[in-house]
Design an enzyme around this catalytic site. Structure first.
Site, PDB file in Angstrom:
ATOM      1  N   ARG A  76       0.877  -1.166   0.000  1.00  0.00           N
ATOM      2  CA  ARG A  76       0.000   0.000   0.000  1.00  0.00           C
ATOM      3  C   ARG A  76       0.918   1.220   0.000  1.00  0.00           C
ATOM      4  O   ARG A  76       2.132   1.064   0.083  1.00  0.00           O
ATOM      5  CB  ARG A  76      -0.920  -0.018   1.214  1.00  0.00           C
ATOM      6  CG  ARG A  76      -0.170  -0.210   2.519  1.00  0.00           C
ATOM      7  CD  ARG A  76      -1.123  -0.272   3.701  1.00  0.00           C
ATOM      8  NE  ARG A  76      -0.392  -0.499   4.937  1.00  0.00           N
ATOM      9  CZ  ARG A  76      -0.945  -0.486   6.134  1.00  0.00           C
ATOM     10  NH1 ARG A  76      -2.235  -0.242   6.256  1.00  0.00           N
ATOM     11  NH2 ARG A  76      -0.232  -0.700   7.205  1.00  0.00           N
TER      12      ARG A  76
ATOM     13  N   GLU B 241      -2.542  -8.858   7.939  1.00  0.00           N
ATOM     14  CA  GLU B 241      -2.934  -8.378   9.268  1.00  0.00           C
ATOM     15  C   GLU B 241      -3.936  -9.292   9.961  1.00  0.00           C
ATOM     16  O   GLU B 241      -4.619  -8.879  10.904  1.00  0.00           O
ATOM     17  CB  GLU B 241      -3.430  -6.937   9.165  1.00  0.00           C
ATOM     18  CG  GLU B 241      -2.271  -6.003   8.880  1.00  0.00           C
ATOM     19  CD  GLU B 241      -2.623  -4.525   8.855  1.00  0.00           C
ATOM     20  OE1 GLU B 241      -3.749  -4.190   8.452  1.00  0.00           O
ATOM     21  OE2 GLU B 241      -1.753  -3.716   9.233  1.00  0.00           O
ATOM     22  N   LYS B 242      -3.995 -10.553   9.516  1.00  0.00           N
ATOM     23  CA  LYS B 242      -5.006 -11.455  10.093  1.00  0.00           C
ATOM     24  C   LYS B 242      -4.774 -11.719  11.576  1.00  0.00           C
ATOM     25  O   LYS B 242      -5.699 -12.044  12.293  1.00  0.00           O
ATOM     26  CB  LYS B 242      -5.063 -12.772   9.318  1.00  0.00           C
ATOM     27  CG  LYS B 242      -3.790 -13.594   9.334  1.00  0.00           C
ATOM     28  CD  LYS B 242      -3.947 -14.841   8.462  1.00  0.00           C
ATOM     29  CE  LYS B 242      -2.730 -15.732   8.547  1.00  0.00           C
ATOM     30  NZ  LYS B 242      -1.493 -15.114   7.982  1.00  0.00           N
TER      31      LYS B 242
ATOM     32  N   CYS C 232       8.221  13.597 -10.444  1.00  0.00           N
ATOM     33  CA  CYS C 232       8.631  14.146  -9.151  1.00  0.00           C
ATOM     34  C   CYS C 232       9.916  14.966  -9.282  1.00  0.00           C
ATOM     35  O   CYS C 232      10.084  15.983  -8.605  1.00  0.00           O
ATOM     36  CB  CYS C 232       8.777  13.021  -8.124  1.00  0.00           C
ATOM     37  SG  CYS C 232       7.168  12.343  -7.640  1.00  0.00           S
TER      38      CYS C 232
ATOM     39  N   HIS D  75      -3.399  -9.400  13.680  1.00  0.00           N
ATOM     40  CA  HIS D  75      -3.346  -8.135  14.425  1.00  0.00           C
ATOM     41  C   HIS D  75      -4.547  -8.067  15.371  1.00  0.00           C
ATOM     42  O   HIS D  75      -5.643  -8.480  15.020  1.00  0.00           O
ATOM     43  CB  HIS D  75      -3.376  -6.963  13.450  1.00  0.00           C
ATOM     44  CG  HIS D  75      -3.012  -5.640  14.066  1.00  0.00           C
ATOM     45  ND1 HIS D  75      -3.837  -4.995  14.957  1.00  0.00           N
ATOM     46  CD2 HIS D  75      -1.923  -4.857  13.914  1.00  0.00           C
ATOM     47  CE1 HIS D  75      -3.260  -3.861  15.330  1.00  0.00           C
ATOM     48  NE2 HIS D  75      -2.088  -3.755  14.712  1.00  0.00           N
TER      49      HIS D  75
ATOM     50  N   ASN E 119      -4.558   7.348   4.285  1.00  0.00           N
ATOM     51  CA  ASN E 119      -4.127   6.652   5.499  1.00  0.00           C
ATOM     52  C   ASN E 119      -2.623   6.779   5.649  1.00  0.00           C
ATOM     53  O   ASN E 119      -1.862   6.365   4.778  1.00  0.00           O
ATOM     54  CB  ASN E 119      -4.488   5.166   5.403  1.00  0.00           C
ATOM     55  CG  ASN E 119      -4.332   4.452   6.729  1.00  0.00           C
ATOM     56  OD1 ASN E 119      -5.116   4.676   7.649  1.00  0.00           O
ATOM     57  ND2 ASN E 119      -3.320   3.619   6.850  1.00  0.00           N
ATOM     58  N   GLU E 120      -2.207   7.381   6.738  1.00  0.00           N
ATOM     59  CA  GLU E 120      -0.783   7.463   7.076  1.00  0.00           C
ATOM     60  C   GLU E 120       0.104   7.775   5.858  1.00  0.00           C
ATOM     61  O   GLU E 120       0.962   6.985   5.474  1.00  0.00           O
ATOM     62  CB  GLU E 120      -0.320   6.160   7.737  1.00  0.00           C
ATOM     63  CG  GLU E 120      -0.965   5.922   9.083  1.00  0.00           C
ATOM     64  CD  GLU E 120      -0.385   4.714   9.835  1.00  0.00           C
ATOM     65  OE1 GLU E 120       0.276   3.884   9.196  1.00  0.00           O
ATOM     66  OE2 GLU E 120      -0.597   4.631  11.055  1.00  0.00           O
TER      67      GLU E 120
ATOM     68  N   CYS F 255       2.812   7.357  -6.654  1.00  0.00           N
ATOM     69  CA  CYS F 255       3.479   8.633  -6.875  1.00  0.00           C
ATOM     70  C   CYS F 255       2.485   9.756  -6.590  1.00  0.00           C
ATOM     71  O   CYS F 255       1.363   9.743  -7.079  1.00  0.00           O
ATOM     72  CB  CYS F 255       3.921   8.682  -8.335  1.00  0.00           C
ATOM     73  SG  CYS F 255       4.471  10.314  -8.819  1.00  0.00           S
TER      74      CYS F 255
ATOM     75  N   GLU G  75      -6.157   5.537  15.808  1.00  0.00           N
ATOM     76  CA  GLU G  75      -5.894   4.096  15.878  1.00  0.00           C
ATOM     77  C   GLU G  75      -5.077   3.794  17.122  1.00  0.00           C
ATOM     78  O   GLU G  75      -4.234   4.601  17.545  1.00  0.00           O
ATOM     79  CB  GLU G  75      -5.061   3.618  14.678  1.00  0.00           C
ATOM     80  CG  GLU G  75      -5.736   3.619  13.339  1.00  0.00           C
ATOM     81  CD  GLU G  75      -4.797   3.093  12.241  1.00  0.00           C
ATOM     82  OE1 GLU G  75      -3.872   2.308  12.557  1.00  0.00           O
ATOM     83  OE2 GLU G  75      -4.979   3.484  11.087  1.00  0.00           O
TER      84      GLU G  75
HETATM   85  C1  GLA Z   1      -1.283   1.447  10.784  1.00  0.00           C
HETATM   86  C2  GLA Z   1      -2.300   1.470   9.663  1.00  0.00           C
HETATM   87  C3  GLA Z   1      -3.377   0.457   9.805  1.00  0.00           C
HETATM   88  C4  GLA Z   1      -2.829  -0.851  10.307  1.00  0.00           C
HETATM   89  C5  GLA Z   1      -2.111  -0.629  11.605  1.00  0.00           C
HETATM   90  C6  GLA Z   1      -1.578  -1.901  12.231  1.00  0.00           C
HETATM   91  O1  GLA Z   1      -1.511   2.340  11.783  1.00  0.00           O
HETATM   92  O2  GLA Z   1      -2.873   2.735   9.485  1.00  0.00           O
HETATM   93  O3  GLA Z   1      -3.986   0.288   8.554  1.00  0.00           O
HETATM   94  O4  GLA Z   1      -1.960  -1.390   9.364  1.00  0.00           O
HETATM   95  O5  GLA Z   1      -1.021   0.208  11.377  1.00  0.00           O
HETATM   96  O6  GLA Z   1      -0.996  -1.656  13.480  1.00  0.00           O
HETATM   97 ZN    ZN Z   2       6.692  10.318  -8.760  1.00  0.00          ZN
END
Ligand code: GLA
Ligand code: ZN
Length: 690
Positions: free
Chosen positions: A119, A362-363, A168, A365, A157-158, A123, A314
């Site tokens: 994930r 992540e099964k 770039c 987690h 997300n993050e 770019c 989270e």
């Molecule tokens: C990050 C991600 C989540 C997940 C958690 C697992 O914070 O944003 O999608 O992967 O880590 O700890």
């Molecule tokens: Zn790029």
């Protein structure tokens, strides 16, 4: 400052409690959604973050959109009093997109294009990716921006990482042109006359690479700034695609703990509320204080970004699957860890994840709902109990934190000091040093803001600012700190400060450059120590701090001359024995302390305890806290909520300070002048703020 902040959403009063939820993984079994809703209510959850990685479920083929499943989830939520942070799914792309448009894939610093997978592997400049994201976000917003279940946008997300593709590179050059105007100015700023690195055409300028240029410090620094700006700009692009459909719907993006890759201060203005993802490694040692202090620092950092309550987007309800060793939360720790966030200003406790996925990475987690499928698990019990606790503490949501002390740390300083090549390539320990200063204040139960030097924030609201290792110090930052001290503030600065300017060029005319007058010293040389080597600070007799002990020091020792400052301690060893190691300078109405070496934390504890007393910095409890216990306050100016947290790994007793307290959860008066805390225990005490 002591005030009540408006809730993030009018739809939810009190705390948000919930998790990342992936109904897209369970579309084949409609019973799962119904069961999940039953369980959410049972766990006291009122909000879920939905759709974070759902691109393939929403657009399985280019231009073919399927919203029926999401319609159903949000309808069922609305019917059951559960709300959604609706995510834009840009954190991961469907395979069809990478296959058809390889330009969306990232190119690494070796200039090799990645394959599809993982994930965050895209770019931020690719016109195709930007277009696809705008279409996707627009469709989501058109359909759901006024949905009764939706409380806001969870943008991507993050965010993180960088791309070195041709798009770039071009964007980097444009960014540099806007910053410098001319190649002459760029060459001067980067000091490219060194090693014949002078650029004579913009096309010669590239991102740093281990196969090419990565030794021009100014260039490295600008690349990092560019990566931040590019990512922030991508985030802005995402927001622009959803905003017009309902400008009142709040926007957030989830951040990571003191993430080195992005200057998060550049994101503060983009979002309506700051949110972040906290994954402490509890129970690493018997005493969790170090881990607790790191996360306390982060909570303070994220609160300080917008200077108002934030969201814990989270956290894990039990364990992660990515730490070196996945430890379960021991009894009490779920509540302690969650209320730690609240104590520092979070208006939510949210988890990754609601339900464990059945397959893939992540099964295993932690999740609120385990593979067993029912609610009769220890973890579900902890979560449901916390739901009840948050309900009882609802009045705390929206209250603020009043800090009169601040730690100053800039991202570009952090990047530059670690890139500097000398005086200690074996590690200058920047983050550890910042944490040592923070932790001394944390242990005392003093509220701290984490600020940067460029903020418009008014420094005069602080009595104490600690700016450890401010290696990169702009002239303007030096002036602001000088004014802060002159007008009565107390500054604590350390070795390896005021060395370079914003272009990573050394200040000429004597270190610490822009801080020299404030600190009243000239730092002539700096000595690197081997890991096992120690020097020590010997107190000067009758010193103003009342220091009597000798404290060890390590890593770096600066050789300074007094230029108005007075020595409080001197070096014990080496050819510079007897020279100043800790100084104070009186300037105007304030004082500026300088630690010329990395002193043992015992000295920092002593120093900050003394300054806290001298400056009457309020402590959450005016009492001596036992080791491993700390306390933090949220307040609306009328009522204080004092969180007393025990990270010692043992039961502890805390002496109260004589004020009248009620228990925040039960409302009962707290009898006696002592508070018993279980191992991993936390208590919330309520008192009048006056
Ligand atoms: C990050 C991600 C989540 C997940 C958690 C697992 O914070 O944003 O999608 O992967 O880590 O700890
Ligand atoms: Zn790029």
């Amino acid at each position: 400052m002591a005030q009540r902040y408006a809730p993030v959403s009018d739809k939810i009063s009190g705390f948000m409690h919930g998790a990342d939820y992936n109904p897209d993984q369970w579309q084949h079994d409609p019973r799962v959604l119904e069961e999940d809703i039953r369980l959410m209510k049972l766990a006291g959850c009122n909000v879920m973050a939905v759709g974070i990685f759902a691109w393939a479920a929403i657009e399985p083929e280019e231009g073919e959109f399927r919203f029926e499943w999401l319609d159903r989830v949000l309808e069922r939520f609305a019917a059951n009093g559960i709300y959604a942070w609706l995510a834009t799914p840009s954190g991961a792309r469907p395979a069809w997109m990478s296959e058809r448009y390889p330009e969306v894939l990232r190119v690494n610093e070796q200039r090799v294009r990645n394959l599809h997978g993982h994930r965050h592997n895209h770019c931020y400049s690719s016109p195709v990716y930007r277009e696809k994201v705008a279409i996707m976000n627009g469709k989501l917003a058109e359909r759901y921006a006024h949905h009764p279940a939706v409380v806001g946008w969870h943008i991507s997300n993050e965010y993180g990482g960088e791309c070195h593709c041709d798009y770039c590179q071009q964007a980097f050059r444009e960014w540099l042109k806007a910053r410098y105007g001319s190649l002459e100015a760029l060459n001067a700023a980067w000091w490219t006359s060194f090693w014949a690195h002078t650029y004579t055409s913009w096309t010669q300028v590239e991102s740093p690479s281990p196969r090419g240029e990565n030794m021009v410090h100014g260039q490295n620094l600008d690349w990092r700034r560019f990566v931040t700006d590019r990512t922030a700009e991508f985030c802005r692009h995402e927001i622009a695609a959803v905003r017009p459909y309902n400008p009142d719907l709040p926007v957030t993006t989830n951040l990571m703990d003191w993430f080195e890759g992005l200057d998060y201060r550049k994101f503060a203005d983009l979002v309506d509320v700051v949110s972040w993802d906290a994954y402490p490694k509890w129970h690493g040692r018997r005493d969790d204080s170090a881990e607790a202090a790191w996360f306390a620092f982060n909570h303070d950092l994220f609160r300080s970004l917008k200077d108002k309550p934030f969201l814990l987007m989270e956290s894990t309800p039990s364990l992660t699957n990515w730490q070196p060793v996945s430890k379960l939360k021991k009894p009490g720790m779920h509540k302690l860890s969650s209320l730690q966030a609240v104590a520092h200003g979070s208006d939510s406790v949210q988890y990754f994840q609601w339900r464990k996925s059945r397959g893939s990475s992540e099964k295993l987690h932690g999740a609120v709902v385990d593979h067993v499928g029912h609610e009769h698990t220890r973890v579900f019990g902890d979560v449901a109990e916390l739901g009840e606790t948050l309900r009882r503490l609802a009045a705390v949501a929206g209250t603020g934190v009043n800090a009169r002390a601040a730690i100053l740390t800039d991202w570009d300083n952090r990047w530059a000091v670690k890139d500097s090549q000398g005086p200690r390539n074996a590690g200058v320990h920047y983050e550890e040093t910042v944490m040592e200063h923070y932790r001394a204040l944390w242990s005392l139960g003093i509220q701290v803001d984490i600020i940067g030097s460029e903020e418009d924030r008014d420094l005069s609201r602080y009595d104490l600012i600690a700016a450890p290792m401010m290696y990169l110090c702009r002239a303007s930052a030096g002036e602001r700190l000088e004014r802060f001290v002159e007008s009565g503030g107390t500054l604590v600065a350390t070795y390896w400060s005021g060395i370079v300017d914003e272009y990573d060029r050394c200040h000429l005319g004597g270190f610490p450059g822009p801080l020299r007058r404030t600190l009243g010293i000239w730092s002539e040389e700096i000595d690197g120590l081997y890991d096992e080597e120690r020097n020590a600070l010997v107190p000067v007799e009758g010193n103003a701090l009342g220091l009597t002990e000798t404290y060890a020091s390590r890593d770096l020792c600066e050789l300074v001359h007094l230029e108005g400052a007075e020595a409080l301690a001197t070096y014990r060893d080496d050819f510079y024995a007897g020279r100043p190691a800790l100084t104070v300078n009186a300037l105007g109405a304030g004082r500026a302390y300088y630690l010329a070496t990395r002193a043992d934390t015992a000295l920092l504890d002593r120093l900050y305890a003394r300054l806290a007393g001298d400056l009457s910095l309020p402590r959450a409890l005016e009492t001596d806290l036992p080791q491993g216990v700390t306390a933090h306050v949220r307040t609306d100016g009328e009522t204080d909520y004092v969180f007393v947290e025990n990270y010692s790994g043992e039961a502890r007793t805390v002496k109260l300070d004589g004020r009248a307290y009620r228990d925040g959860e039960t409302g009962a008066a707290v009898a006696g002048d002592e508070l018993a805390l279980e191992r991993n225990g936390v208590r919330v005490l309520v008192r009048s703020a006056r």
